[in-house]
Design a protein around this motif. Structure first.
Motif: not given
Ligand SMILES: *Cc1c(COP(=O)(O)O)cnc(C)c1O
Length: 461
Positions: A97-101
Motif C-alpha cells: 500500500x502507498x497512501x496519497x493525498x
C-alpha cells in the motif's frame, strides 16, 4: 387499505445537521452570473442541494468520527497507517500500500512509474485526471470501451466493458511492448457510472496474459461496480460485496483509488499492488510528491477514517441504499420522459443535454447551459460533462467534440434524503417545460488544463 408496495428508507438516522441557506431566484441569477455560468465557481453557501460531485462529500459515520480521535499523528509509522494497510489487504487483497493525498496523487505516481514516453495506454473511456497524468508521463490514451458506452440510449447492463477487438487492433498497430498496462475503470465515471462485468474482466485478463500486458484498475468506484455485478451478472446473486470486490481485484497487478468516493471519507487516496518492484518505486517517489510512505500527505486521523470507511463501504445495506437513491430519482425522471443516460448509473444521473436542448449547437455548450439553468431554478448544483470537460485536441488545438453532452447530477453518500431527491426531480421537470426559451453560452475565459474547473461563460443574446 391494502398496501401495494413497501418503500425502503435510508439505513441510518441523522445525529448532526448542517443547516442550508435558502435563496431566491434573484439571488441565484446574481450568483451564477458572478460565477461566469460555471457551477464550479459558485460559492457552496449559495447552493441548496449540492450534486456537483460525490467526491469527498460523503457523510462520515459516528464510527468514523470516533476514529478521528484516535489519530496517531506521528511523522513515521503511524498506527493508523498499519490499520489501513490491514484493511486494504483484507478488502482489496493487495499486499503493498502507498497512501496519497487523493486519487490523482496515486495516478501521478502509477503513471510515472509504469509509463515511458511514446507508450500507449488503452482504457475503458478516459477519466479527466487519469488521462492527463498518463499524458504528462508521455503516454497516449486510447479508448477501447464497447461502442454501446457512447450511446446514451443503449441499455446494455455492462456499458463499462472493454471491446477486445479494439484492444487487439491497438496491440497490432503499436505492439504490446508499447503498452505498459491497460487502464480498467470500475465503474466508468464518464460513461455514466456504468459497470464492467466480471466476465469481461476475466476475458480481458486472458487476452492480456497472452500478450504479456499488465492490468491496472481505477478502483475508485469498485464497490458500486461490485454491487452491479451482484444484481446483474449470472452467478453472483448469492455472493457478498466483499467476495465480489476481492475477486475483481485478483485480476489486476494493482489499483489506484480515490478514497473520496467509495471509501466514505472527505480526503484520501492510495495505490496498492502485488508487485514489489512497483511498490518500492512508489514508496520512494511518494516521499518526493506527497509525504513519507506511511502517511502520503494524510493525517493519521484521515487514514483511520479511511480504514473504517472501507469496512462500511462493503456493507450491503449501505451500498443498496446508496445506489437505490440514484435509482429512485432516475426512475422518476424516466417516467417523466426526461432524456437521461440509460441504464441508471451507480453514482449519478446524467441528463442528455443534446436531447434536452436540441436547439443549442454543441459549440454553444448545451450541458454547461443546462447546469446553469437548473441552478437558477432551484439552487441544485450539477456539472457539465461534455465539450467543456473534453478539452482540446493535443495536436490540432481544436475542441474535442465528445459524442456525449451531459449534465451530471452526482449524489453524495449518506448526505441527502429522498425529499431532496423530490425537490431536484421537480426542478428538472420545470426547466424541461421551458426548455425552448433557453439560450446557449459563449466561452470568455479558458484555462490551459482541465478547463471545466475554471472556464467562464456569458449568455448569448
Ligand atoms: C475522482 C476520481 C479520480 C481522481 O481522484 P481525486 O481524489 O479526485 O484526485 C480518479 N478516477 C475516478 C474514477 C474518479 O472518480
Amino acid at each position: 387499505m391494502k398496501i401495494k408496495k413497501r418503500s425502503w428508507a435510508e439505513p441510518f438516522k441523522i445525529k448532526v445537521v448542517e443547516p442550508l441557506k435558502m435563496t431566491s431566484k434573484e439571488d441565484r441569477i446574481k450568483s451564477i452570473t458572478l460565477a461566469g455560468y460555471n457551477t464550479f465557481l459558485l460559492k457552496s453557501e449559495d447552493v441548496y442541494i449540492d450534486l456537483l460531485t460525490d467526491s469527498g462529500t460523503s457523510a462520515m459515520s459516528d464510527y468514523q468520527w470516533a476514529g478521528m480521535m484516535l489519530g496517531d499523528e506521528a511523522y513515521a509509522g503511524s498506527k493508523n497507517y498499519y490499520y489501513l494497510e490491514d484493511n486494504v489487504k483484507k478488502y482489496y487483497g493487495f499486499k503493498y500500500l502507498v497512501p496519497t493525498h487523493q486519487g490523482r496523487g496515486a495516478e501521478h505516481l502509477v503513471s510515472k512509474i509504469l509509463i515511458k514516453p511514446g507508450d500507449y495506454i488503452p482504457g475503458n473511456m478516459y477519466f479527466t485526471t487519469t488521462r492527463l497524468h498518463q499524458e504528462l508521463a508521455g503516454g497516449t490514451f486510447v479508448d477501447v470501451i464497447i461502442d454501446e458506452a457512447h450511446d446514451p440510449e443503449n441499455e446494455h447492463p455492462f456499458k463499462g466493458n472493454i471491446d477486445i477487438k479494439k484492444l487487439d487492433k491497438l496491440v497490432k498497430e503499436v505492439g504490446a511492448k508499447k503498452i505498459p498496462y491497460i487502464s480498467v475503470a470500475a465503474t466508468v465515471n464518464m460513461a455514466g457510472g456504468q459497470p464492467i462485468s466480471m466476465q469481461n474482466i476475466r476475458e480481458v485478463k486472458e487476452y492480456c496474459d497472452r500478450q504479456k500486458i499488465k492490468m491496472w484498475c481505477d478502483a475508485t468506484r469498485a464497490v458500486e461496480n461490485a454491487y452491479f455485478i451482484k444484481i446483474r451478472e449470472k452467478g453472483y446473486a448469492d455472493k457478498s460485496i466483499e467476495e465480489i470486490l476481492l475477486e475483481m481485484c485478483t485480476y489486476f497487478e494493482g489499483i489506484w483509488v480515490s478514497a473520496k468516493k467509495d471509501c466514505l471519507v472527505n480526503i484520501g487516496g492510495f495505490f496498492a499492488t502485488r508487485n514489489k518492484k512497483v511498490f518500492e518505486e512508489g514508496r520512494n517517489l511518494v516521499v518526493v510528491y506527497e509525504g513519507l510512505h506511511t502517511y502520503g500527505g494524510l493525517a493519521g486521523r484521515d487514514m483511520e477514517a479511511m480504514a473504517r470507511g472501507i469496512e462500511e463501504m462493503v456493507q450491503l445495506d449501505h451500498i443498496k441504499a446508496r445506489i437505490g437513491q440514484v435509482e429512485y430519482i432516475g426512475n422518476l425522471l424516466l417516467k417523466a420522459k426526461i432524456p437521461i443516460v440509460k441504464p441508471i448509473g451507480g453514482h449519478a444521473i446524467f441528463l442528455n443535454a443534446k436531447k434536452f436542448l436540441p436547439h443549442i449547437p454543441q459549440i454553444q455548450f448545451p450541458a454547461q447551459t443546462l447546469a446553469a439553468e437548473i441552478y437558477i431554478d432551484s439552487g441544485v448544483r450539477s456539472m457539465e460533462r461534455g465539450i467543456v470537460s473534453a478539452g482540446r485536441n493535443k495536436v490540432t488545438g481544436d475542441h474535442n467534440y465528445p459524442k456525449l453532452e451531459l449534465v451530471r447530477l452526482t449524489f453524495p453518500r449518506r448526505v441527502y434524503t429522498q425529499a431532496h431527491m423530490d425537490v431536484t426531480y421537480e426542478s428538472i421537470c420545470e426547466v424541461y417545460d421551458k426548455r425552448k426559451s433557453i439560450k446557449g453560452l459563449k466561452m470568455i475565459y479558458e484555462p490551459k488544463y482541465l478547463r471545466f474547473f475554471q472556464a467562464r461563460f456569458e449568455r448569448l443574446k
